[in-house]
Design a protein around this motif. Structure first.
Motif, PDB file in Angstrom:
ATOM      1  N   GLY A  60       0.867  -1.103   0.137  1.00 59.97           N
ATOM      2  CA  GLY A  60       0.087  -0.031  -0.084  1.00 59.97           C
ATOM      3  C   GLY A  60       0.749   1.174  -0.044  1.00 59.97           C
ATOM      4  O   GLY A  60       1.943   1.379   0.617  1.00 59.97           O
ATOM      5  N   LEU A  61       0.318   2.240  -0.586  1.00 62.17           N
ATOM      6  CA  LEU A  61       1.045   3.366  -0.587  1.00 62.17           C
ATOM      7  C   LEU A  61       1.336   4.130   0.419  1.00 62.17           C
ATOM      8  O   LEU A  61       2.546   4.513   0.869  1.00 62.17           O
ATOM      9  CB  LEU A  61       0.328   4.517  -1.695  1.00 62.17           C
ATOM     10  CG  LEU A  61       1.130   5.993  -1.876  1.00 62.17           C
ATOM     11  CD1 LEU A  61       2.262   5.794  -2.523  1.00 62.17           C
ATOM     12  CD2 LEU A  61       0.240   7.039  -2.561  1.00 62.17           C
ATOM     13  N   ALA A  62       0.410   4.353   1.523  1.00 59.78           N
ATOM     14  CA  ALA A  62       0.669   4.872   2.905  1.00 59.78           C
ATOM     15  C   ALA A  62       1.400   3.725   3.772  1.00 59.78           C
ATOM     16  O   ALA A  62       1.906   4.172   4.874  1.00 59.78           O
ATOM     17  CB  ALA A  62      -0.626   5.210   3.348  1.00 59.78           C
ATOM     18  N   GLY A  63       1.469   2.577   3.305  1.00 57.71           N
ATOM     19  CA  GLY A  63       2.231   1.572   4.316  1.00 57.71           C
ATOM     20  C   GLY A  63       1.385   1.219   5.349  1.00 57.71           C
ATOM     21  O   GLY A  63       0.189   1.322   5.712  1.00 57.71           O
ATOM     22  N   SER A  64       1.989   0.290   6.253  1.00 55.47           N
ATOM     23  CA  SER A  64       1.356  -0.337   7.380  1.00 55.47           C
ATOM     24  C   SER A  64       2.544   0.016   8.564  1.00 55.47           C
ATOM     25  O   SER A  64       3.570  -0.077   8.416  1.00 55.47           O
ATOM     26  CB  SER A  64       1.220  -1.695   7.428  1.00 55.47           C
ATOM     27  OG  SER A  64       0.433  -2.267   6.153  1.00 55.47           O
ATOM     28  N   HIS A  65       1.940   0.339   9.806  1.00 55.75           N
ATOM     29  CA  HIS A  65       2.709   0.711  10.948  1.00 55.75           C
ATOM     30  C   HIS A  65       2.371   0.022  12.020  1.00 55.75           C
ATOM     31  O   HIS A  65       1.389  -0.182  12.243  1.00 55.75           O
ATOM     32  CB  HIS A  65       2.619   2.328  11.204  1.00 55.75           C
ATOM     33  CG  HIS A  65       2.992   3.349   9.949  1.00 55.75           C
ATOM     34  ND1 HIS A  65       2.228   3.482   9.072  1.00 55.75           N
ATOM     35  CD2 HIS A  65       4.085   4.072   9.860  1.00 55.75           C
ATOM     36  CE1 HIS A  65       2.867   4.324   8.134  1.00 55.75           C
ATOM     37  NE2 HIS A  65       3.935   4.667   8.801  1.00 55.75           N
ATOM     38  N   VAL A  66       3.428  -0.623  12.808  1.00 57.91           N
ATOM     39  CA  VAL A  66       3.254  -1.298  13.928  1.00 57.91           C
ATOM     40  C   VAL A  66       4.074  -0.640  15.038  1.00 57.91           C
ATOM     41  O   VAL A  66       5.207  -0.276  15.004  1.00 57.91           O
ATOM     42  CB  VAL A  66       4.029  -2.764  13.693  1.00 57.91           C
ATOM     43  CG1 VAL A  66       3.686  -3.566  15.146  1.00 57.91           C
ATOM     44  CG2 VAL A  66       3.065  -3.484  12.664  1.00 57.91           C
ATOM     45  N   ASN A  67       3.380  -0.329  16.146  1.00 56.10           N
ATOM     46  CA  ASN A  67       4.039   0.562  17.253  1.00 56.10           C
ATOM     47  C   ASN A  67       4.843   1.631  16.866  1.00 56.10           C
ATOM     48  O   ASN A  67       5.838   1.810  17.202  1.00 56.10           O
ATOM     49  CB  ASN A  67       4.937  -0.471  17.936  1.00 56.10           C
ATOM     50  CG  ASN A  67       4.275  -1.695  18.594  1.00 56.10           C
ATOM     51  OD1 ASN A  67       2.916  -1.555  18.955  1.00 56.10           O
ATOM     52  ND2 ASN A  67       4.739  -2.914  18.837  1.00 56.10           N
ATOM     53  N   GLY A  68       4.323   2.581  15.753  1.00 60.42           N
ATOM     54  CA  GLY A  68       5.010   3.650  15.372  1.00 60.42           C
ATOM     55  C   GLY A  68       5.816   3.548  14.256  1.00 60.42           C
ATOM     56  O   GLY A  68       6.270   4.706  13.858  1.00 60.42           O
ATOM     57  N   ARG A  69       6.217   2.230  13.906  1.00 62.82           N
ATOM     58  CA  ARG A  69       7.253   2.035  12.776  1.00 62.82           C
ATOM     59  C   ARG A  69       6.538   1.489  11.574  1.00 62.82           C
ATOM     60  O   ARG A  69       5.867   0.689  11.626  1.00 62.82           O
ATOM     61  CB  ARG A  69       8.575   1.250  13.210  1.00 62.82           C
ATOM     62  CG  ARG A  69       9.209   1.758  14.320  1.00 62.82           C
ATOM     63  CD  ARG A  69      10.367   1.050  14.726  1.00 62.82           C
ATOM     64  NE  ARG A  69      10.086  -0.490  15.022  1.00 62.82           N
ATOM     65  CZ  ARG A  69      10.244  -1.544  14.352  1.00 62.82           C
ATOM     66  NH1 ARG A  69      10.670  -1.174  13.203  1.00 62.82           N
ATOM     67  NH2 ARG A  69      10.091  -2.642  14.903  1.00 62.82           N
ATOM     68  N   ARG A  70       6.910   1.899  10.243  1.00 64.61           N
ATOM     69  CA  ARG A  70       6.532   1.496   9.089  1.00 64.61           C
ATOM     70  C   ARG A  70       7.224   0.196   8.960  1.00 64.61           C
ATOM     71  O   ARG A  70       8.316   0.110   9.088  1.00 64.61           O
ATOM     72  CB  ARG A  70       6.830   2.501   7.918  1.00 64.61           C
ATOM     73  CG  ARG A  70       6.197   2.009   6.661  1.00 64.61           C
ATOM     74  CD  ARG A  70       6.152   3.030   5.614  1.00 64.61           C
ATOM     75  NE  ARG A  70       5.598   2.608   4.308  1.00 64.61           N
ATOM     76  CZ  ARG A  70       5.299   3.445   3.266  1.00 64.61           C
ATOM     77  NH1 ARG A  70       5.232   4.658   3.608  1.00 64.61           N
ATOM     78  NH2 ARG A  70       4.724   2.783   2.296  1.00 64.61           N
ATOM     79  N   VAL A  71       6.399  -0.683   8.561  1.00 66.50           N
ATOM     80  CA  VAL A  71       7.282  -2.184   8.375  1.00 66.50           C
ATOM     81  C   VAL A  71       6.511  -2.819   6.824  1.00 66.50           C
ATOM     82  O   VAL A  71       5.346  -2.322   6.589  1.00 66.50           O
ATOM     83  CB  VAL A  71       6.561  -3.220   9.505  1.00 66.50           C
ATOM     84  CG1 VAL A  71       7.147  -2.642  11.078  1.00 66.50           C
ATOM     85  CG2 VAL A  71       5.293  -3.191   9.576  1.00 66.50           C
ATOM     86  N   ALA A  72       7.367  -3.634   6.499  1.00 64.93           N
ATOM     87  CA  ALA A  72       7.081  -4.452   5.508  1.00 64.93           C
ATOM     88  C   ALA A  72       6.319  -5.856   5.692  1.00 64.93           C
ATOM     89  O   ALA A  72       5.446  -6.422   5.120  1.00 64.93           O
ATOM     90  CB  ALA A  72       8.186  -4.650   4.256  1.00 64.93           C
ATOM     91  N   GLN A  73       7.257  -6.368   6.908  1.00 71.78           N
ATOM     92  CA  GLN A  73       6.715  -7.839   7.366  1.00 71.78           C
ATOM     93  C   GLN A  73       7.054  -7.551   8.956  1.00 71.78           C
ATOM     94  O   GLN A  73       8.002  -6.730   9.288  1.00 71.78           O
ATOM     95  CB  GLN A  73       7.611  -8.778   6.985  1.00 71.78           C
ATOM     96  CG  GLN A  73       6.960  -9.084   5.543  1.00 71.78           C
ATOM     97  CD  GLN A  73       7.732 -10.579   5.044  1.00 71.78           C
ATOM     98  OE1 GLN A  73       8.120 -11.363   5.880  1.00 71.78           O
ATOM     99  NE2 GLN A  73       7.521 -11.053   3.964  1.00 71.78           N
ATOM    100  N   TYR A  74       6.338  -8.073   9.797  1.00 67.01           N
ATOM    101  CA  TYR A  74       6.536  -7.861  11.265  1.00 67.01           C
ATOM    102  C   TYR A  74       5.935  -8.944  12.051  1.00 67.01           C
ATOM    103  O   TYR A  74       4.856  -9.277  11.739  1.00 67.01           O
ATOM    104  CB  TYR A  74       5.856  -6.696  11.747  1.00 67.01           C
ATOM    105  CG  TYR A  74       5.974  -6.239  13.172  1.00 67.01           C
ATOM    106  CD1 TYR A  74       7.267  -5.471  13.618  1.00 67.01           C
ATOM    107  CD2 TYR A  74       5.359  -6.788  14.502  1.00 67.01           C
ATOM    108  CE1 TYR A  74       7.436  -5.189  14.923  1.00 67.01           C
ATOM    109  CE2 TYR A  74       5.526  -6.579  15.465  1.00 67.01           C
ATOM    110  CZ  TYR A  74       6.593  -5.757  15.713  1.00 67.01           C
ATOM    111  OH  TYR A  74       6.847  -5.565  17.194  1.00 67.01           O
TER     112      TYR A  74
END
Length: 599
Positions: A60-74
C-alpha cells in the motif's frame, strides 16, 4: 481467532473478532474493509506462521505501521501491539481462544501449556512475551500470579521468575491510570456530546465547569476505578483534555519550557534550556490530539482536514502553533508550539543572556533609530523573532508601524501600531490573502516602518521595493545559514515572484534596499547568539559587496569582537559611531549558559 480493538479517526471505537488469516484492504471481500484513499484494495495480511502471528504489508502507498514504525513484515505480533493502516488503529487484545483438552498448565506431551502463556500475555498486556517464554520470566502483576503459580506446579522444567515489568508500552495494562483515563475521557465526551452543541456560545470557564461536574458524577458512579487512583488529579487531566489542551496545558504555564512537540498521542517532547527532553505524559488517543488542534485553529477562522492537512495558528498568549494531520503525518496528528516571552524584552535581556555585547547592542539600537533597513537571518529556533521584537521596540514613539505576519507573533508596544495577518483559502479554495498582498496594501496606509515577520517567497520583492521607495528603517527576517546565503536567498525569492528582471538588476535592488544583515545562530549547547553583523556596501563587478562590522569567535576563547571598520552607512555622521565600538573585544564569561536566554 484474533480479537482487535479498532479505533477510527472519527472517534469510533469497537472490538471485533476475526478468523485467521485476516485480510485488510479497501476491497469489499477483505475481512477488515477500510474505505479510504490511503488504503490499497489489498493492503495487508495477518496470518499464523508456525505458532506465531505475523503481519505482511502488500504494498500500500501509505504503508502499514506497527507500534509507530513502518514495516514491510512484522512478527511475532503480541497482545498490546498497535497496527495503523489508513484511518484505523487496531490494538491486539487476544490472539487465540483459550481451549485445551490437556490439564491446565501442560499440553498432552507434558510441556508447559502455550495457552497459559497466552493467558499471561492477555492478563498483563505484556509486549515481550516471546522473550519471557524463552527465559521463563514474567513481569510482576496481581492478575498474573495465579497463572504463574499454576505454571510452576505443572512444570518442573521451567520455573517462572517474577521480575518488575520493564519497557511495556504506556496504557497496555488494563488496570493502569492511562487505561482509566482513556475510558473516562470517552464517557465524558459522550455525556457532553460536544458535536451537537454550540460550544462557542459558552465561555471557557462555563464549559470547563460543566465538564467538571459531569465527570464528577461519572467518577462517583464508576465501580472500576481502583481506590489508590488520585481522583482529583485524574479529573483535572481528563477535563483538560476534553475542553482544554490536555497534557500540554501545564507545559504552557511552565516558564522553563520554550517549545512543545507532540510527535504522536503518546510521545511528547519539550525544549528546556535549548535541549530536548521526553515527558512521561500522553494523550488518550489520536482523536484527542485532533480535538486540541481544532480548538486552537477554530477561533482563528482556520481549518485543518484531509484536504488541508497543515495549518499555522497562534494561542491567546501569542505562542506559535503548527499542526500536521494524516495523511501527511503518518503516525497521527503532530503538534508543535513555540512559546514566546510574556514580558516585554529589551537589549538588556540579550546582554544578560550573553547573546551579544554592549557595543553591538548600542550599534543596533542606533541603526533602528536612524532608519537603517535591517535583515535578521538565521536557522530555525535561533532567536530571529525574539531579536526582531527587540529591534522593533527600539523604534521611536510617534512613528506609524505596520506589522505583517503569517501568524501574529510580534508583540510591539507602540501607540501607533497596525497589525495584519495573512489568511488561508476557505473550504471552496477562495479568499486567500498572501503576505505579498498585505505588503502592497501597507504601502497605501502611510507607514513609517513596515515589519514583515518572515520573508518566504515572492513578498521579498515587494518588501525590498518598499525599502527603496521611502520606507527606510523597515525590518524583516528570513532563514539562512550565513549573511552571504541570506543575499542568495533574497535573489532566489525575487525570481520566485516571476519578475522578468536580469540578475544584475535584482542584485542592485537588494544592495540599495538592505543596509545591515544580522546573523543569528543557536550553538550546540542551546545558546542563541548574534554571530555576525554585516553591512551591505553596494555593488562591484556584478557582485553584492559586504563588510563585517562585528563577529563572534569561538577560538581561542569565546568572544565578540569589533572588526575595526567604520560603517559606510554612517559616513555622513561618523561621530554617531565611536571608534571603540568597532574595535573592542568582549570575552564571554564561563557562567553564561543557555539557561539565561530571555524567557
Amino acid at each position: 481467532m484474533l480479537e482487535l480493538e479498532l479505533t477510527f479517526e472519527d472517534g469510533r471505537t469497537e472490538c471485533r473478532r476475526f478468523a485467521l488469516p485476516l485480510s485488510i484492504g479497501r476491497a469489499p471481500e477483505c475481512a477488515l474493509s477500510l474505505r479510504s484513499w490511503r488504503v490499497a484494495r489489498h493492503h495487508a495480511l495477518i496470518q499464523m506462521r508456525g505458532e506465531a502471528l505475523y503481519l505482511e504489508d502488500l504494498g500500500g502507498l501509505a504503508g502499514s505501521h506497527v507500534n509507530g514504525r513502518r514495516v514491510a513484515q512484522y512478527g511475532p505480533l503480541l497482545v498490546g501491539d498497535e497496527i495503523v493502516i489508513g484511518p484505523c488503529r487496531a490494538r491486539i487484545l487476544k490472539t487465540a481462544e483459550l481451549t485445551s483438552c490437556a490439564p491446565r498448565g501442560t499440553q498432552g506431551d507434558g510441556e508447559p501449556d502455550s495457552n497459559l502463556f497466552q493467558e499471561c500475555e492477555t492478563a498483563v498486556g505484556h509486549n515481550n512475551v516471546a522473550e519471557a517464554k524463552v527465559c521463563g520470566e514474567f513481569p510482576r502483576t496481581p492478575q498474573l500470579q495465579p497463572a504463574i503459580d499454576q505454571l510452576n506446579r505443572s512444570s518442573g522444567a521451567i520455573q517462572v521468575e517474577i521480575r518488575p515489568q520493564q519497557g511495556a508500552r504506556p496504557g497496555t495494562e488494563p488496570n493502569t491510570a492511562f487505561h482509566h483515563r482513556r475510558r473516562l475521557h470517552k464517557a465524558l465526551l459522550e455525556a457532553l456530546d460536544l458535536r451537537r452543541r454550540d460550544i462557542l456560545a459558552l465561555s471557557d470557564e462555563a464549559l470547563r465547569m460543566e465538564a467538571s461536574e459531569a465527570l464528577s458524577r461519572i467518577i462517583a458512579d464508576d465501580g472500576e476505578l481502583p481506590p489508590e487512583v488520585n481522583r482529583e488529579q485524574l479529573l483535572k487531566e481528563i477535563v483538560d483534555e476534553a475542553v482544554g489542551l490536555g497534557p500540554i496545558e501545564t507545559l504552557l504555564a511552565d516558564p522553563t519550557v520554550s517549545e512543545i512537540m507532540v510527535n504522536a498521542h503518546d510521545e511528547i517532547f519539550v525544549e528546556r534550556s535549548g535541549t530536548l527532553q521526553r515527558l512521561h505524559r500522553s494523550f488518550t488517543s489520536d482523536q484527542a490530539v485532533r480535538a486540541v488542534i481544532d480548538r486552537i485553529v477554530a477561533p482563528l477562522g482556520r481549518r485543518v482536514d484531509e484536504s488541508s492537512p497543515m495549518v499555522d495558528a497562534r494561542l491567546k498568549d501569542g505562542s506559535r502553533v503548527n499542526a500536521v494531520i494524516p495523511p501527511v503525518a503518518l503516525r497521527g496528528p503532530c503538534l508543535t508550539i513555540r512559546k514566546f516571552p510574556q514580558r516585554r524584552l529589551s537589549m538588556d535581556d540579550l546582554l544578560a543572556a550573553g547573546s551579544l555585547d554592549a557595543n553591538m547592542a548600542q550599534f543596533l539600537s542606533l541603526c533602528v533609530k536612524t532608519r537603517k533597513s535591517i535583515l535578521v537571518s538565521g536557522g530555525t529556533g535561533s532567536g530571529k523573532t525574539t531579536l526582531l521584537n527587540i529591534l522593533s521596540n527600539c523604534i521611536p514613539e510617534g512613528e506609524r508601524v505596520i506589522t505583517i505576519e503569517d501568524a501574529a507573533e510580534l508583540k510591539l508596544h507602540h501607540e501607533h501600531l497596525v497589525s495584519m495577518e495573512s489568511r488561508p483559502p476557505n473550504t471552496e479554495g477562495k479568499g486567500k490573502i498572501e503576505i505579498r498582498d498585505l505588503v502592497r496594501n501597507a504601502l497605501r496606509m502611510r507607514p513609517d516602518r513596515i515589519i514583515v515577520g518572515e520573508c518566504r517567497g515572492a513578498e521579498a520583492f515587494d518588501m525590498l521595493a518598499a525599502m527603496n521607495t521611502g520606507h527606510e528603517g523597515s525590518l524583516t527576517t528570513l532563514h539562512a545559514n550565513s549573511p552571504r546565503d541570506a543575499l542568495s536567498r533574497l535573489e532566489t525569492m525575487i525570481l520566485m515572484a516571476g519578475m522578468d528582471l536580469p540578475l544584475a538588476a535584482i542584485r542592485e535592488h537588494i544592495a540599495a534596499a538592505i543596509d545591515l544583515i544580522v546573523q543569528q545562530a543557536r550553538l550546540s549547547d542551546g545558546r542563541r547568539l548574534v554571530v555576525a553583523i554585516v553591512e551591505v556596501t553596494g555593488m562591484e563587478a556584478g557582485r553584492i559587496q559586504t563588510q563585517d562590522l562585528f563577529s563572534y569567535r569561538q577560538l581561542p576563547s569565546p568572544r565578540f569582537e569589533g572588526c575595526g571598520v567604520q560603517p559606510e552607512c554612517f559616513s555622513d555622521a561618523p561621530r554617531l559611531v565611536p571608534a571603540e565600538w568597532m574595535n573592542q573585544v568582549t570575552v564571554l564569561e564561563d557562567s553564561i549558559s543557555s539557561d539565561s536566554w530571555p524567557s
